[in-house]
Design an enzyme around this catalytic site. Structure first.
Site, PDB file in Angstrom:
ATOM      1  N   SER A   1       0.801  -1.217   0.000  1.00 36.07           N
ATOM      2  CA  SER A   1       0.000   0.000   0.000  1.00 36.07           C
ATOM      3  C   SER A   1       0.840   1.276   0.000  1.00 36.07           C
ATOM      4  CB  SER A   1      -0.976  -0.002   1.174  1.00 36.07           C
ATOM      5  OG  SER A   1      -0.272   0.166   2.364  1.00 36.07           O
TER       6      SER A   1
ATOM      7  N   LYS B   1      -6.099   3.966   8.847  1.00 34.98           N
ATOM      8  CA  LYS B   1      -5.138   4.871   8.214  1.00 34.98           C
ATOM      9  C   LYS B   1      -5.642   6.308   8.247  1.00 34.98           C
ATOM     10  CE  LYS B   1      -3.025   1.528   5.114  1.00 34.98           C
ATOM     11  NZ  LYS B   1      -2.969   1.035   3.739  1.00 34.98           N
TER      12      LYS B   1
END
Ligand SMILES: Nc1ncnc2c1ncn2[C@@H]1O[C@H](COP(=O)(O)OP(=O)(O)OP(=O)(O)O)[C@@H](O)[C@H]1O
Ligand SMILES: [Mg+2]
Length: 809
Positions: free
Chosen positions: A676, A719
């Protein structure tokens, strides 16, 4: 007095006749019978001499000892079968001087030795007395010498005769007896005798001691046996049962009381029968007893009735936990359906999330809401299949597995069973506990779960299994397939403050004997605690800090050093010390080659800066910061993308021949992995090579493909929360993650800007500042470092689109 005579010789096998001794001899050998017959014709005297080896049938002169006993035949009896029995009396010693004839019998020339009575010396006297004394002792110990013999022996006055007679009563070998016979000298004879008697006494003494010991042991066992038999007889007389029967009947009665399933009942009865036949103290009996106790104590058919009241259940869930709407909703759904179809199988839930978000405690409240029993089993560190499914009964100390042990603790067949930390379970050579769990957690199979120890199936289908894990990565697919995964994500600062305010404070105040009047804590100060003293997804540390505040205030209160007042920031520092965390805030100024990425770890979300520095070199890529393989590969993909688009980015097209790139991801000691960070690394590389600044209030996450497509990522909520904590305003996210934005709490969503992208070009356009062309956003000092000023609009394919492998035009 010495005399030589010619005598027939009678060789003896295995015996020796001393002078003065009267004994029976059975004679069978031809030559010996001939010798006797010859003697009977004369003065009835023969020489008796022992053979050295008993086995020899027809001895020659060398096989016979040379000193024997001159004896007189007192009686002769012919036995049927041609043999004869003679009664014989020893007279004196005789030494064979010469063998005269050998056939039809041995005829020898013998020198007679009568004992010569010497004047008694002190030595002789002492030896004689010693011999008498020892013989007495010997006779006492051996118990084989009749009393009258002892009497006669004691009455003997001649020392030589005494020695001979005593020797004849000792249990000696022929060779030993011979050595006494050989001793013509009386003192020597007595000495030799003393040695033998002493040895015999010692042996007898030893025998006696050993006998005593053995007898003691025997006696005990015998006594017990005897008493037991007696008891049995008495019990029988009185019409009572014996111990074993009483025990077995007790078990039988219990079997009828506890209502066992048919199969279990049969098994139990069979074991009881076995027990009845075993000796009461046998080790096997103990094993059977433990087994029966297990069978009888397990809740085979005991269930608690679910009291289903949705409103009350909701109340309970809300009373224990703040938020967690999705989980609560799922539990209420289960209750509603349960009410409609009471026979439905229990669901198997799995709570996944960072530490301290309430997974374990939630399972406990489920039990409370359902009014069921609760058992918890931690799977952390379990590595042995037998821990789940038990050991076979043949092993010493075998026990059922933890599932059955849990059911015993619960005491009902339908508890809420928490299998905590399934991701911490490992497997090794002792078998794979995860596979053992497959059977436990399969609703189609678990109504006949068989523990190795129990050997009979136990119905687990009514048990409500709840599992928890921090991450699902280590959980095997088949296991995962059986459960309904519910993710619990970390809390926002706001939520943490609410949880503290509504749950933790009252809990901790009570635990420390304080009240809200003594220690009022408002939300502002709680937020300070959350921000300055904790850095976590859950609330465990927050709870610990609150506890620390309570503890310290309680101490001051007791010392009369505390006046109740609203806690302020100053107090906080004096109680907890200076704040430990300053949030890794968004960088103030734009930089070249440093981009903020977002990461999702086991402990929640975090922000991380990716740094890239170009160096003169040959196109090598160095990656540091403990990166995993996947992360390294995505850095490479980013690099290839930039290289393929060097022209549009205004990068010298032959840069890869002249520049080395070093990519570093702090914090260097923490392992990182995953795809990611792909677009983040690509952006950092592009920025470093194109010498363009990156927006400082922006963070990004997304996977990159070689062609520059941006793929979706996981852990979005964590996140975004981390980015929010870090004061970031704009987040670049993959378009495909747009739907997940719903998960993010509204207060956070409303203050942040989300940019959804499909292509890497879009990312670069959003993130890179247009070089030195807009100096108002770039600080002076930084501008001086900018070398390249050429800018080219991104996303615009350059003339004649090129294949990636040949980036030059
Ligand atoms: N939403 C919430 N409302 C109230 N209290 C909460 C909430 N979430 C967590 N807590 C409290 O936080 C503490 C820690 O929770 P718990 O032990 O259940 O964490 P966990 O998720 O099982 O963590 P781990 O993965 O480390 O085992 C408990 O005291 C619990 O009551
Ligand atoms: Mg836990």
């Amino acid at each position: 007095m010495r005399k030589e005579l010619k005598l027939p010789l009678l060789p003896l096998r295995g015996i020796l006749v001393f002078p003065y001794m009267i004994s029976h001899l059975d004679v069978g050998r031809e030559r010996s019978m001939a010798a006797i017959e010859e003697a009977m014709l004369g003065d009835k005297k023969v020489l008796l001499a022992s053979q050295k080896e008993m086995e020899i049938d027809s001895p020659v002169s060398e096989d016979i000892y040379s000193i024997g006993t001159v004896a007189e035949i007192k009686q002769l009896l012919k036995l049927p079968g041609g043999t004869m029995r003679v009664l014989i009396e020893g007279i004196c010693r005789g030494k064979i001087l010469e063998y005269l004839t050998e056939e039809p019998y041995f005829s020898v020339l013998v020198e007679e030795h009568q004992d010569i009575e010497k004047a008694s010396t002190l030595d002789l006297e002492a030896l004689t007395r010693g011999a008498i004394h020892q013989f007495e002792e010997y006779a006492k110990l051996s118990k084989k010498v009749p009393n009258e013999t002892i009497g006669t022996v004691l009455a003997i006055e001649e020392p030589g005769r005494l020695a001979d007679i005593v020797a004849s009563h000792l249990n000696l070998k022929v060779s030993e007896k011979q050595s006494i016979l050989d001793a013509v000298d009386i003192e020597q004879r007595l000495e030799q005798l003393t040695e033998f008697v002493m040895r015999e006494i010692e042996i007898l003494e030893l025998e006696r001691r050993i006998g005593l010991r053995v007898r003691k042991q025997m006696e005990k066992a015998q006594k017990e046996y005897y008493l037991r038999e007696q008891m049995k007889a008495i019990q029988k007389e009185l019409g009572e049962k014996d111990e074993r029967q009483v025990e077995a009947d007790g078990y039988r009665e219990k079997v009828t009381q506890v209502k066992l399933p048919k199969e279990v009942e049969q098994k139990a009865l069979k074991e009881i029968e076995r027990l009845e036949k075993m000796p009461p103290s046998s080790a096997e009996g103990t094993v059977v007893r433990t087994y029966l106790d297990w069978l009888l104590v397990l809740p085979w058919s005991k269930v608690t009735r679910d009291k289903i009241n949705l409103n009350k259940a909701e109340e309970i869930l809300n009373a224990d936990h703040y938020g967690l709407e999705k989980v609560k909703e799922r539990i209420l759904e289960f209750l509603a359906i349960r009410k409609l179809t009471p026979k439905m199988k229990s669901p198997i839930l799995c709570f996944v999330g960072p530490p301290g978000v309430g997974k374990t405690s939630l399972a406990k409240s489920i039990a409370r809401a359902l009014d069921r029993k609760f058992v918890r089993m931690s799977l952390g560190g379990v590595r042995d299949e037998a821990e789940i499914r038990g050991h076979r009964r043949t092993y010493i100390g075998a026990l059922p597995g933890r599932i059955i042990q849990g059911m015993r603790t619960a005491g009902t067949r339908n508890p809420v069973f928490l299998l905590d930390e399934i991701d911490k379970m490992t497997s090794d050579f002792r078998g794979d506990p995860a596979s053992a769990l497959l059977e436990v957690l399969d609703p189609e199979q678990n109504n006949t779960f068989t523990d190795h120890y129990l050997e009979v199936p136990f119905d687990l289908s009514q048990t409500f299994f709840v599992m928890t894990a921090n991450t699902l990565d280590p959980v095997p697919r088949p296991l995962l397939d059986r459960m309904e995964v519910i993710s619990l994500s970390g809390y926002t600062e706001d939520e943490k403050v609410k949880i503290a305010n509504n749950f933790l404070i009252s809990k901790q105040l009570k635990a420390h004997g304080l009240t809200e009047d003594i220690l009022p804590l408002n939300e502002d100060i709680l937020l300070k605690v959350v921000q300055g003293y904790t850095r976590e997804s859950g609330v465990r540390n927050l709870e610990r800090e609150v506890a620390a505040i309570c503890r310290k205030v309680a101490t001051r209160w007791v010392k009369k050093d505390w006046s109740p007042h609203q806690l302020n920031e100053e107090d906080l520092e004096s109680l907890l010390g200076v704040p430990r965390y300053y949030f890794q805030m968004a960088k103030k100024n734009p930089e070249i080659g440093a981009v903020t990425g977002l990461a999702y770890t086991e402990v929640g979300g975090d922000v991380l800066t990716i740094e890239v520095t170009p160096l003169p070199g040959k196109g090598n890529l160095t990656l540091t910061g403990k990166l995993g393989d996947v992360m390294k590969e995505s850095a490479q993909a980013g690099w290839t993308f930039v290289r393929a688009h060097a022209y549009e980015l205004g990068i010298a097209e032959d840069f890869y021949e002249k520049v080395d790139l070093h990519i570093h991801v702090p914090e260097g000691a923490i392992p990182k992995d995953g795809p990611s960070a792909g677009i983040t690394m690509a952006t950092a590389i592009a920025s470093a090579l194109a010498k363009r600044f990156v927006r400082s209030d922006l963070a990004m996450t997304g996977e990159i493909t070689l062609r520059g497509n941006v793929l979706p990522i996981g852990g979005l909520k964590e996140k975004v929360l981390a980015a929010h904590r870090a004061g970031i305003k704009v987040i670049i996210l993959p378009e495909k993650n747009r739907k997940d934005i719903e998960e993010i709490p509204k207060p956070v969503r409303s203050v942040m800007e989300f940019q959804f992208v499909n292509r890497m070009e879009e990312v670069l356009e959003l993130a890179l500042l247009p070089g030195a062309s807009s100096p108002e956003s770039v600080p002076e000092a930084v501008i001086r470092n900018v070398i390249s000023t050429r800018t080219i609009p991104l996303g615009e394919p350059r003339p004649g689109d090129h294949p990636i492998s040949s980036p030059t035009v």
